[in-house]
Design an enzyme around this catalytic site. Structure first.
Site, mmCIF file in Angstrom:
data_model
loop_
_atom_site.group_PDB
_atom_site.id
_atom_site.type_symbol
_atom_site.label_atom_id
_atom_site.label_comp_id
_atom_site.label_asym_id
_atom_site.label_seq_id
_atom_site.Cartn_x
_atom_site.Cartn_y
_atom_site.Cartn_z
ATOM 1 N N ASP A 8 1.167 16.183 35.787
ATOM 2 C CA ASP A 8 1.615 14.855 35.364
ATOM 3 C C ASP A 8 3.063 14.728 35.813
ATOM 4 O O ASP A 8 3.949 15.386 35.283
ATOM 5 C CB ASP A 8 1.513 14.737 33.837
ATOM 6 N N LYS A 70 10.991 8.649 40.211
ATOM 7 C CA LYS A 70 9.667 8.049 40.385
ATOM 8 C C LYS A 70 9.749 6.547 40.669
ATOM 9 O O LYS A 70 8.886 5.979 41.323
ATOM 10 C CB LYS A 70 8.862 8.300 39.117
ATOM 11 N N GLU A 171 -2.995 7.802 35.644
ATOM 12 C CA GLU A 171 -2.544 8.418 34.390
ATOM 13 C C GLU A 171 -3.395 8.019 33.181
ATOM 14 O O GLU A 171 -3.823 8.885 32.413
ATOM 15 C CB GLU A 171 -1.059 8.110 34.157
ATOM 16 N N ASP A 193 -0.164 3.171 27.973
ATOM 17 C CA ASP A 193 0.658 4.258 28.489
ATOM 18 C C ASP A 193 2.043 3.737 28.870
ATOM 19 O O ASP A 193 2.222 3.111 29.915
ATOM 20 C CB ASP A 193 -0.078 4.853 29.712
#
Ligand code: AMP
Length: 664
Positions: A8, A70, A171, A193
């Site tokens: 992850d 990211k 994810e 999420d």
């Protein structure tokens, strides 16, 4: 197939998990933590640091330490929002408009993927250490709402880290896999999420090991960082009003503000109000300036109403696309640290009338799901099936700049779709295929994934040639486009790389460079390791010498103590001279000397369990040096000047009481 780990790769933290005897397990990193900060940095000596060590130098070395990477992965400069650019390091565009991150200390520019590769490498190394076998493949998760460029870029990061990315997994889908792994009853699940930098919503149906994603939506530029930024702005604006200094222009101050803001935000998830203290944050005309204030939850919530609004839209859009109503949802699974904010949970409850499921750990569930997917790929887990969807519509630009959708969003993947197009002018010899991704009617409002040209079309009137364009999306959500002229059979096909920050040549060059430098890196690593272990041994030797002096007295084991001292001094000199060849020999001698001393210490302990024997020995040696036996045994009152008037009494009484203290 060898071992595949699940990774992850979060904006703030990264987690790696493996499958052990059919059960997913999160692996602790070399520092002993189950999560690794997604931070990469270089020390002043250009040594690469990843994770906690890099995070530690964020404030002191802000220009050479990179967090929140990211948000830059697979994005071109023009797409970046101001909030993404509010980082204490420099981010700039290169000549092609790709994002580059200059690092002053290494005097190099990095693509975000290169830096992210270092995080992947560390996670894989930590997992390999845990497993005791090499790991060369991984399932890497990405936000479901990542577009094709961001997925390509993530895969490139894996390649640069020297691993095969066997699957790019969404994810929320990973979270659902972990959630539904042990459940047999059919459930309709909403995964919400909200991590450090991205937001995803997925709706899925889980029944008997089959995971069907129905719809997904999100925002890849919304996460916990945006909430931190609101607190940073709140603090900085107040400070500016008072002192006419904008702290956001000072890298160190900005980093300190960001850290304090994140801490305050997290605390406000549990308490109503929290103090913020940032001493010496700047210097004014009258000396140092400080921030001392308190932030309460309602003020914080008042700073973020628009961020909350941005959370609502994707939930509503995913519900609409799935055809479900809010009441149809059986379970709400919260993923990502930012879902701990009470205002986020409250908002969600106004959208879905269900209490969120508490059985999953929001920080680890995605990595666990990735490890399960790895198990499905290796065949270790058999009765699970995953049917995912593509998050965004894919299409071509047609006449007038319109977007012609070939694959609508939320289509199950893998999928292949084709359509026939023609020329818009007579005798047109070639057609440009421009591929776009997004939901807007005008192509230019969407994300350009790339373009290519199909040439060699025979002369013909407008509208006669037939060009078949096919889109293929694989199980990773990655796109391949081909165009075929039906008359000539001429075909052109491309892997779309439009928005990736690195082109194929650059990746190959970086891989070649890494290979060429592998030996040098290994040597460098080995020399750093050798120095570090020598330093550790010296520290150990110092401790043992102190112990020995305490337990046996300074000369209680004179031969062994001297041997350790001498060997230790040799190692210290060699460290100073940086003579690594000799250092190895020096370290071996020191280890041998320490072994001798340890053996002596343990044999002394066996014969006399009292830990204060050393003090007795010390006093004993002193006694030997200063007095004869008779002196010592003589009546102390006769020689008041020598040690202490009450020397013999003190010796007996105080030593006994110290012994007791020691063992208490
Ligand atoms: P993740 O990407 O899942 O690791 O989420 C990281 C984000 O969650 C960061 O922005 C953290 O500040 C945030 N976070 C972690 N714990 C809390 C908390 N207790 N309250 C609010 N935000 C949190």
């Amino acid at each position: 197939m060898g071992r595949i780990v699940g990774i992850d790769l979060g904006t703030t933290n990264a987690v790696v998990a493996v499958l052990e005897a059919g059960r997913p397990l999160v692996v602790a990193n070399a520092e002993g933590s189950r999560t690794t900060p997604s931070v990469v940095g270089y020390t002043k000596d250009s040594e690469l640091l990843v994770g906690q060590l890099a995070r530690r130098q964020l404030v002191l070395n802000p220009r050479n330490t990179f967090a929140n990477l990211k948000r830059f992965v697979g994005r071109v400069w023009d797409e970046l929002e101001d909030s993404s650019l509010a980082v204490p390091y420099t981010v700039r565009a290169n000549a092609e408009g790709n994002v580059r991150i200059p690092c002053p200390v290494t005097e190099r520019e990095y693509a975000p993927e290169e830096l992210v590769a270092s995080i992947i490498r560390k996670l894989v190394d930590d997992a390999a250490t845990y497993l005791g076998e090499p790991v060369d493949a991984a399932v890497v998760t990405v936000p479901a709402y990542f577009n094709d460029s961001q997925r390509q870029a993530t895969r490139d990061a894996g390649r640069l880290a020297g691993i095969n990315v066997e699957r790019i997994l969404n994810e929320p889908t990973a979270a659902a896999l972990a959630y539904g792994f042990d459940r047999t009853s059919a459930r309709r699940v909403l995964v919400f999420d909200l991590g450090g930098g991205t937001f995803d919503v997925s709706l899925m149906r889980i029944a008997n090991g089959v995971f069907d994603v129905k719809a997904t939506s999100g925002d890849t530029q919304l996460g916990g960082n945006d909430f931190d930024q609101r607190i940073v702005d709140w603090l900085a604006e107040a400070f500016k009003r008072e002192n006419s200094i904008d702290l956001r222009r000072d890298r160190q101050a900005l980093q300190r503000l960001t850290e304090a803001a994140e801490k305050a935000k997290q605390e406000l998830s549990g308490v109503q109000s929290t103090p913020l203290s940032l001493p010496f944050i700047a210097t004014g005309p009258d000396g140092p300036l400080h921030i001392e204030t308190t932030l309460d939850r309602s003020t914080f919530e008042g700073l973020c109403p628009d961020l909350l609004d941005r959370l609502m839209t994707p939930v509503q859009s995913a519900l609409r696309d799935s055809g479900w109503s809010a009441e149809d949802v059986d379970d709400v699974v919260l993923v990502g640290g930012s879902t701990r904010m009470p205002m986020v949970q409250q908002l969600l409850r106004t959208l879905i009338p269900r209490d969120p499921c508490q059985s999953v750990n929001p920080d680890e569930v995605v990595a666990v799901g990735a490890a399960i997917q790895a198990g499905i790929l290796t065949g270790e887990l058999r009765d699970l099936m995953l049917n995912d969807v593509t998050p965004l519509s894919l299409g071509l630009e047609t006449v007038g700049g319109l977007m012609k959708v070939l694959i609508p969003r939320n289509s199950p993947i893998p999928v292949r779709q084709s359509d026939v197009f023609s020329t818009s002018q007579a005798n047109q010899a070639s057609v440009d295929i421009h591929v776009w991704q997004g939901e807007r009617q005008l192509a230019a409002d969407n994300k350009s994934l790339g373009r290519f040209r199909l040439s060699g079309i025979p002369p013909a009137p407008r509208g006669v040639p037939q060009v078949q364009v096919a889109f293929d999306i694989d199980a990773n959500g990655l796109l391949q486009v081909s165009a075929t002229d039906r008359t000539t059979g001429r075909k052109q096909s491309v892997n779309i790389q439009g928005g990736s920050n690195l082109n194929e040549e650059e990746i190959k060059a970086l891989l070649a460079e890494a290979e060429a430098k592998a030996d040098e890196d290994r040597r460098r690593r080995a020399s750093i390791d050798r120095r570090n272990s020598a330093l550790t041994l010296v520290a150990q030797a110092e401790r043992r010498l102190r112990d020995a002096a305490l337990e046996l007295g300074p000369y209680g084991a004179e031969r062994q103590q001297r041997a350790v001292e001498m060997a230790m001094r040799d190692v210290q000199d060699l460290l100073e001279q940086n003579d690594l060849q000799e250092l190895e020999l020096g370290v071996a001698s020191l280890q041998e000397a320490l072994f001798g001393l340890n053996r002596r210490l343990s044999s002394e302990r066996r014969t006399d369990a009292s830990p204060l024997q050393g003090i007795r020995n010390t006093l004993g040696s002193l006694k030997d040096e200063l007095f004869s036996d008779e002196d010592w045994d003589d009546d102390p009152w006769e020689s008041p000047s020598r040690l202490s008037d009450s020397r013999p009494n003190m010796r007996r009484r105080d030593m006994n009481s110290w012994d007791d203290d020691f063992y208490r």
